[in-house]
Write a protein that holds these residues in place. Sequence first.
Motif, mmCIF file in Angstrom:
data_model
loop_
_atom_site.group_PDB
_atom_site.id
_atom_site.type_symbol
_atom_site.label_atom_id
_atom_site.label_comp_id
_atom_site.label_asym_id
_atom_site.label_seq_id
_atom_site.Cartn_x
_atom_site.Cartn_y
_atom_site.Cartn_z
ATOM 1 N N THR A 157 1.814 -19.428 -7.203
ATOM 2 C CA THR A 157 2.062 -18.948 -5.836
ATOM 3 C C THR A 157 2.883 -17.663 -5.856
ATOM 4 O O THR A 157 2.644 -16.769 -5.049
ATOM 5 C CB THR A 157 2.751 -20.019 -4.977
ATOM 6 N N GLY A 158 3.828 -17.554 -6.777
ATOM 7 C CA GLY A 158 4.600 -16.322 -6.904
ATOM 8 C C GLY A 158 3.733 -15.148 -7.325
ATOM 9 O O GLY A 158 3.890 -14.029 -6.837
ATOM 10 N N LEU A 159 2.815 -15.403 -8.238
ATOM 11 C CA LEU A 159 1.890 -14.362 -8.695
ATOM 12 C C LEU A 159 0.976 -13.910 -7.552
ATOM 13 O O LEU A 159 0.763 -12.708 -7.363
ATOM 14 C CB LEU A 159 1.057 -14.907 -9.866
ATOM 15 N N LEU A 160 0.473 -14.866 -6.797
ATOM 16 C CA LEU A 160 -0.379 -14.518 -5.648
ATOM 17 C C LEU A 160 0.400 -13.718 -4.608
ATOM 18 O O LEU A 160 -0.120 -12.748 -4.048
ATOM 19 C CB LEU A 160 -0.970 -15.778 -5.025
ATOM 20 N N LEU A 161 1.649 -14.100 -4.371
ATOM 21 C CA LEU A 161 2.471 -13.347 -3.417
ATOM 22 C C LEU A 161 2.752 -11.946 -3.935
ATOM 23 O O LEU A 161 2.701 -10.976 -3.169
ATOM 24 C CB LEU A 161 3.786 -14.067 -3.129
ATOM 25 N N ARG A 162 3.049 -11.822 -5.210
ATOM 26 C CA ARG A 162 3.314 -10.501 -5.783
ATOM 27 C C ARG A 162 2.105 -9.590 -5.609
ATOM 28 O O ARG A 162 2.239 -8.420 -5.239
ATOM 29 C CB ARG A 162 3.697 -10.641 -7.258
ATOM 30 N N GLU A 163 0.912 -10.126 -5.834
ATOM 31 C CA GLU A 163 -0.303 -9.332 -5.649
ATOM 32 C C GLU A 163 -0.527 -9.002 -4.174
ATOM 33 O O GLU A 163 -0.968 -7.899 -3.850
ATOM 34 C CB GLU A 163 -1.519 -10.065 -6.234
ATOM 35 N N LEU A 164 -0.221 -9.947 -3.293
ATOM 36 C CA LEU A 164 -0.334 -9.688 -1.854
ATOM 37 C C LEU A 164 0.612 -8.576 -1.428
ATOM 38 O O LEU A 164 0.239 -7.676 -0.670
ATOM 39 C CB LEU A 164 -0.045 -10.971 -1.064
ATOM 40 N N LEU A 165 1.844 -8.606 -1.931
ATOM 41 C CA LEU A 165 2.810 -7.550 -1.597
ATOM 42 C C LEU A 165 2.354 -6.191 -2.133
ATOM 43 O O LEU A 165 2.521 -5.179 -1.461
ATOM 44 C CB LEU A 165 4.191 -7.903 -2.134
ATOM 45 N N LYS A 166 1.773 -6.182 -3.333
ATOM 46 C CA LYS A 166 1.244 -4.922 -3.885
ATOM 47 C C LYS A 166 0.147 -4.375 -2.982
ATOM 48 O O LYS A 166 0.091 -3.183 -2.697
ATOM 49 C CB LYS A 166 0.676 -5.155 -5.292
ATOM 50 N N TYR A 167 -0.733 -5.261 -2.533
ATOM 51 C CA TYR A 167 -1.810 -4.833 -1.653
ATOM 52 C C TYR A 167 -1.265 -4.304 -0.330
ATOM 53 O O TYR A 167 -1.685 -3.252 0.155
ATOM 54 C CB TYR A 167 -2.795 -5.979 -1.396
ATOM 55 N N LEU A 168 -0.330 -5.043 0.266
ATOM 56 C CA LEU A 168 0.246 -4.599 1.540
ATOM 57 C C LEU A 168 0.952 -3.262 1.400
ATOM 58 O O LEU A 168 0.875 -2.416 2.294
ATOM 59 C CB LEU A 168 1.224 -5.660 2.079
ATOM 60 N N LYS A 169 1.611 -3.074 0.264
ATOM 61 C CA LYS A 169 2.312 -1.807 0.041
ATOM 62 C C LYS A 169 1.329 -0.666 -0.177
ATOM 63 O O LYS A 169 1.476 0.414 0.402
ATOM 64 C CB LYS A 169 3.255 -1.935 -1.154
ATOM 65 N N SER A 170 0.309 -0.886 -1.002
ATOM 66 C CA SER A 170 -0.646 0.185 -1.299
ATOM 67 C C SER A 170 -1.502 0.552 -0.091
ATOM 68 O O SER A 170 -1.947 1.687 0.040
ATOM 69 C CB SER A 170 -1.551 -0.205 -2.469
ATOM 70 N N SER A 171 -1.722 -0.408 0.803
ATOM 71 C CA SER A 171 -2.528 -0.122 1.993
ATOM 72 C C SER A 171 -1.679 0.403 3.152
ATOM 73 O O SER A 171 -2.205 0.704 4.217
ATOM 74 C CB SER A 171 -3.274 -1.378 2.432
ATOM 75 N N GLY A 172 -0.365 0.492 2.948
ATOM 76 C CA GLY A 172 0.520 1.006 3.980
ATOM 77 C C GLY A 172 0.876 -0.012 5.047
ATOM 78 O O GLY A 172 1.556 0.307 6.010
ATOM 79 N N GLN A 173 0.453 -1.254 4.870
ATOM 80 C CA GLN A 173 0.720 -2.287 5.875
ATOM 81 C C GLN A 173 2.116 -2.862 5.763
ATOM 82 O O GLN A 173 2.647 -3.377 6.740
ATOM 83 C CB GLN A 173 -0.310 -3.408 5.759
ATOM 84 N N LEU A 174 2.712 -2.777 4.592
ATOM 85 C CA LEU A 174 4.062 -3.341 4.398
ATOM 86 C C LEU A 174 5.093 -2.589 5.221
ATOM 87 O O LEU A 174 6.003 -3.192 5.784
ATOM 88 C CB LEU A 174 4.439 -3.344 2.922
ATOM 89 N N GLU A 175 4.936 -1.257 5.329
ATOM 90 C CA GLU A 175 5.870 -0.464 6.091
ATOM 91 C C GLU A 175 5.826 -0.805 7.578
ATOM 92 O O GLU A 175 6.806 -0.642 8.295
ATOM 93 C CB GLU A 175 5.615 1.036 5.896
ATOM 94 N N GLU A 176 4.687 -1.297 8.048
ATOM 95 C CA GLU A 176 4.543 -1.672 9.459
ATOM 96 C C GLU A 176 5.469 -2.813 9.837
ATOM 97 O O GLU A 176 5.891 -2.921 10.977
ATOM 98 C CB GLU A 176 3.092 -2.055 9.767
ATOM 99 N N PHE A 177 5.804 -3.667 8.863
ATOM 100 C CA PHE A 177 6.688 -4.796 9.153
ATOM 101 C C PHE A 177 8.119 -4.317 9.441
ATOM 102 O O PHE A 177 8.854 -4.986 10.133
ATOM 103 C CB PHE A 177 6.728 -5.779 7.979
ATOM 104 N N TYR A 178 8.467 -3.193 8.884
ATOM 105 C CA TYR A 178 9.836 -2.702 9.023
ATOM 106 C C TYR A 178 10.034 -1.736 10.170
ATOM 107 O O TYR A 178 11.103 -1.213 10.355
ATOM 108 C CB TYR A 178 10.297 -2.061 7.704
ATOM 109 N N LEU A 179 8.981 -1.461 10.937
ATOM 110 C CA LEU A 179 9.105 -0.537 12.059
ATOM 111 C C LEU A 179 9.830 -1.159 13.222
ATOM 112 O O LEU A 179 9.799 -2.298 13.474
ATOM 113 C CB LEU A 179 7.717 -0.057 12.507
#
Length: 179
Positions: A157-179
Amino acid sequence: MPTRKLTIIAVLVAQAIVLHLFEALIPIPIPIPGVKLGLANIITLLALVIFDFKTGLLVAFLRTVLGSLLSGTLLNIAFFLSFSGAITATCLMALLIYWIPSARLPSGYSLLAISVAGAAAHNLGQLAMAALLIKHTAIFYYLPIMLLSSVPTGFLTGLLLRELLKYLKSSGQLEEFYL
C-alpha cells in the motif's frame, strides 16, 4: 470548511469506499483469517499527506462507516474490528508524519515505513477490539502472524501511494490540493 476542500474530501472518501468494497472481492492467496491488503488505507494516508490529521481521521471514519453500511456489516463484529483498526492506524501514521521529524518526507522510503507501521497498528487495533469483544486476551497469541502479514501489505500500500503521489505531482494535480 471551504467547498473545494469538502469536495476533495468527498472524492477521497468515495475512492476509499470503492477500494474497501473492491478488496472484499479479491481472493487472498494465503487464507489467513483477518489478513487483507488494506487498499483503502492508501486513501487515508494520502489524506494525511496532503491535508492534516483531522482530515485523515475524517476519511478513515467515513470510509469505515459508509463502507460497512454498503457491505451490510454496519455495527457487527467486522465493523468494530475494521473501525478500530482504521482509527488506530490513522493515529499512528499521523504521529509518524507530523511529530517525528525523520518521517516528515512525504515520498521515498519513509512513506513505505509509515505505511507498514500503519498496517501493524491496524492489526493491533483489530486484535485489541477483538479482545474487548470476546473478553479474553488469548487473541493476542495471533499477534505475531498479524504483525508479520503487515510488512508485505503495508509495503504494497505504501508503494502504491508513493506511485500515486508521483503521478499527482508529475501531472500537476498535487499542487491543486495546496491552493
